[in-house]
Design a protein around this motif. Structure first.
Motif, mmCIF file in Angstrom:
data_model
loop_
_atom_site.group_PDB
_atom_site.id
_atom_site.type_symbol
_atom_site.label_atom_id
_atom_site.label_comp_id
_atom_site.label_asym_id
_atom_site.label_seq_id
_atom_site.Cartn_x
_atom_site.Cartn_y
_atom_site.Cartn_z
ATOM 1 N N ARG A 264 3.342 -17.899 38.500
ATOM 2 C CA ARG A 264 3.067 -16.707 38.957
ATOM 3 C C ARG A 264 1.948 -15.754 38.067
ATOM 4 N NH1 ARG A 264 5.039 -16.842 44.251
ATOM 5 N NH2 ARG A 264 7.124 -16.719 44.297
ATOM 6 N N LEU A 265 2.237 -16.075 36.727
ATOM 7 C CA LEU A 265 1.147 -15.058 35.813
ATOM 8 C C LEU A 265 0.462 -16.090 35.131
ATOM 9 C CD1 LEU A 265 4.344 -13.434 33.946
ATOM 10 C CD2 LEU A 265 2.845 -12.619 35.762
ATOM 11 N N ARG A 266 -0.673 -15.640 34.700
ATOM 12 C CA ARG A 266 -1.825 -16.207 34.240
ATOM 13 C C ARG A 266 -1.965 -15.573 32.705
ATOM 14 N NH1 ARG A 266 -0.811 -18.506 37.928
ATOM 15 N NH2 ARG A 266 -2.314 -19.315 39.811
ATOM 16 N N VAL A 267 -1.366 -16.057 31.905
ATOM 17 C CA VAL A 267 -1.166 -15.436 30.642
ATOM 18 C C VAL A 267 -2.022 -16.421 29.632
ATOM 19 C CG1 VAL A 267 0.280 -14.662 28.696
ATOM 20 C CG2 VAL A 267 0.902 -14.407 31.083
ATOM 21 N N ARG A 268 -2.834 -15.702 28.792
ATOM 22 C CA ARG A 268 -3.491 -16.511 27.750
ATOM 23 C C ARG A 268 -3.210 -16.171 26.224
ATOM 24 N NH1 ARG A 268 -7.149 -14.661 31.803
ATOM 25 N NH2 ARG A 268 -8.183 -16.165 33.253
ATOM 26 N N SER A 269 -3.093 -17.163 25.284
ATOM 27 C CA SER A 269 -2.909 -16.844 24.142
ATOM 28 C C SER A 269 -3.634 -15.732 23.258
ATOM 29 C CB SER A 269 -2.746 -18.065 23.311
ATOM 30 O OG SER A 269 -4.045 -18.734 23.247
ATOM 31 N N GLY A 270 -5.113 -15.620 23.781
ATOM 32 C CA GLY A 270 -6.195 -14.735 23.037
ATOM 33 C C GLY A 270 -5.529 -13.251 23.501
ATOM 34 N N GLU A 271 -5.291 -13.304 24.897
ATOM 35 C CA GLU A 271 -4.876 -11.989 25.393
ATOM 36 C C GLU A 271 -3.646 -11.488 24.672
ATOM 37 O OE1 GLU A 271 -6.997 -12.454 29.781
ATOM 38 O OE2 GLU A 271 -4.880 -12.899 29.293
ATOM 39 N N VAL A 272 -2.735 -12.401 24.331
ATOM 40 C CA VAL A 272 -1.497 -11.862 23.810
ATOM 41 C C VAL A 272 -1.626 -11.377 22.258
ATOM 42 C CG1 VAL A 272 0.947 -12.504 23.003
ATOM 43 C CG2 VAL A 272 0.072 -13.489 25.193
ATOM 44 N N ALA A 273 -2.855 -12.233 21.884
ATOM 45 C CA ALA A 273 -3.123 -11.763 20.242
ATOM 46 C C ALA A 273 -3.709 -10.194 20.174
ATOM 47 C CB ALA A 273 -4.022 -12.875 19.635
ATOM 48 N N ILE A 274 -4.747 -10.084 21.131
ATOM 49 C CA ILE A 274 -5.485 -8.959 21.534
ATOM 50 C C ILE A 274 -4.378 -7.713 21.775
ATOM 51 C CG2 ILE A 274 -7.380 -7.575 22.881
ATOM 52 C CD1 ILE A 274 -8.638 -10.131 23.082
ATOM 53 N N ALA A 275 -3.388 -7.905 22.453
ATOM 54 C CA ALA A 275 -2.559 -6.846 22.765
ATOM 55 C C ALA A 275 -1.582 -6.536 21.560
ATOM 56 C CB ALA A 275 -1.615 -7.146 24.020
#
Length: 475
Positions: A264-275
């Protein structure tokens, strides 16, 4: 004379609203009404932190004992407009039937309150929850779910809410507040982060954030907008909103650890780090600003801010006394509930308890617990009907996350599931039915969740044999 003028003005405004809603219904823009309500609540709670002390004016019309809240007017008029355009629904699903039963039982309890000679001041306010919760449910559930998702409604709501939250956070950090006296809109203490605003920010934030994670091409701005919305509960200094945030985060995190989230979700590690860096940056900024405005050196701002915030919310003398008062309330209210444990005491029932500190007896109708409120007023029958309706809605909503063939609808259902769970968690230490802002958000969230469920057929079994072009009339 002033009441007559108010009634004439209210009738004229309602007529104009009905004309607008009729046009929206004919044009397939009925979802605009839901976004209008959500936007109105965000603006109103940002301007006035406490709905009980909100002055009369554009957002709170009234004179003397006669007053209105805008959500109750909008919901009622919008439902009348929908009935005129669409007529009655051809089929009613089990969850909607359960909520209709809850509304009918609450109406009977209002009559019982009158027969028991309960407070005629408190009774109408408690009965309005029928409009906020069940009316909001009916309004939102009748909108096809793709209309919520295809436009930019939630994106705009997310960005404007983030802007409002950022302004309040900066004003709080700078220890600034304003009192403005504008005709029809008097601001008493703008700059305070109220519990209602923080709760609404959490609800909007989780919906916008989770929907953004499901997109193939997502907006970094929308992801960053979730940061001030998630931080705001720590500066409302209330247990209820922290419970709301904790429950929402727990639901999203636990669900995303499951196998369904990979599809369902499209989560990238870089986006988690930025958040994560964005959250740290906001918290540090909020900690540093007071030192800058006071022209003092900054010593351990992050730790001290977190400690002061959590300490003020959980361990301060005032909060400890508030917790003790709540326990006293529950003890007294529980005894009153047991006296009429099946049918309840009816709407408008009041009881007295001893408040430590000032050492006085206080008369109130609130227990600050959603379950005890229902048991006291509507008996075990009313409490059981409400729990049955909520559990059925949540079970179907979670099944939509797992089984719905449309990935965006499934993610939308997950976000709404988390919002409802969060509001119910906050309701363990706060009476939410008397708070028209939170009651309206609860009703709209349950309604949008029902819309997501019916778009897949109306339940888990139907979703397994879903046909994309099939049209369902169930609400």
């Amino acid at each position: 004379m002033s009441k007559m003028v108010l009634l004439v003005g209210a009738a004229a405004a309602s007529g104009l609203l009905l004309y607008v809603f009729l046009r929206w219904e004919r044009a397939g823009r009925d979802h605009w009404t839901v976004f209008l309500l959500l936007g109105l609540l965000v603006v109103e709670s940002s301007l006035w932190d406490n709905e009980t002390t909100m002055p009369r004016g554009l957002f709170h019309p009234g004179t003397g004992s006669l007053e209105f809240r805008l959500p109750e007017v909008i919901i009622t008029v919008a439902l009348v407009g929908r009935l005129l355009i669409r007529g009655r629904p051809e089929r009613i699903g089990l969850p909607a039937l359960l909520w209709l039963t809850v509304a009918a039982w609450w109406s009977l309890e209002a009559v019982e309150g009158l027969l028991r000679h309960n407070s005629t001041v408190k009774l109408p306010y408690e009965a309005k929850a029928i409009v906020y919760v069940m009316g909001g449910y009916a309004l939102a559930s009748g909108v096809p779910v793709r209309r919520y998702l295809d436009g930019r409604g939630f994106e705009r709501l997310l960005r404007w809410s983030a802007l409002s939250a950022t302004v309040l956070l900066l004003l709080h950090a700078a220890h600034k507040s304003f009192a403005l006296h504008i005709p029809l809109m008097h601001l008493l203490d703008y700059g305070s982060m109220g519990t209602d605003a923080a709760t609404l920010f959490v609800c909007v934030g989780v919906i916008g954030f989770v929907l953004e994670l499901a997109k193939e091409q997502r907006s970094g701005l929308n992801l960053l907008c979730a940061v001030p919305l998630a931080v705001s509960p720590f500066f409302a200094f209330q247990r209820a909103v922290l419970l709301d945030l904790g429950a929402v985060v727990a639901v999203v995190v636990l669900v995303t650890l499951g196998p369904t989230s990979r599809q369902r979700l499209r989560v990238r590690s870089g986006e988690v780090a930025i958040a994560a860096l964005a959250v740290v940056g906001v918290v540090i900024g909020v900690a540093v600003i007071p030192a800058i405005t006071a022209q003092k050196s900054v010593t351990g701002p992050l730790a001290s801010t977190i400690n002061n915030t959590l300490g003020s919310t959980l361990n301060s003398q005032a909060k400890q006394e508030s917790a003790q008062d709540r326990l006293t309330k529950w003890d007294v209210a529980l005894g009153d509930a047991k006296q009429q444990w099946i049918l309840g005491q009816g709407f408008g029932f009041e009881y007295s308890y001893f408040q430590t500190g000032p050492n006085v007896f206080i008369t109130t109708d609130l227990t600050e617990n959603i379950g005890l409120d229902l048991w006291l007023r509507t008996g075990l029958i009313g409490l059981g009907l409400f729990l049955l309706a909520v559990v059925t809605s949540l079970v179907n909503g979670f099944a939509t996350w797992r089984l719905h063939p449309d990935r965006m609808v499934a993610v939308f259902a997950l976000a709404l599931f988390a919002v409802v769970v969060g509001l119910l968690a906050a309701g363990q230490v706060e009476s939410i039915f008397e708070n028209y802002r939170l009651a309206t958000v609860l009703g709209l969230s349950l309604g949008m969740l029902r819309s997501a469920v019916t778009s897949g057929g109306g339940g888990p079994t139907a979703m397994r044999t879903y046909h994309a072009m099939r049209q369902y009339e169930v609400i």
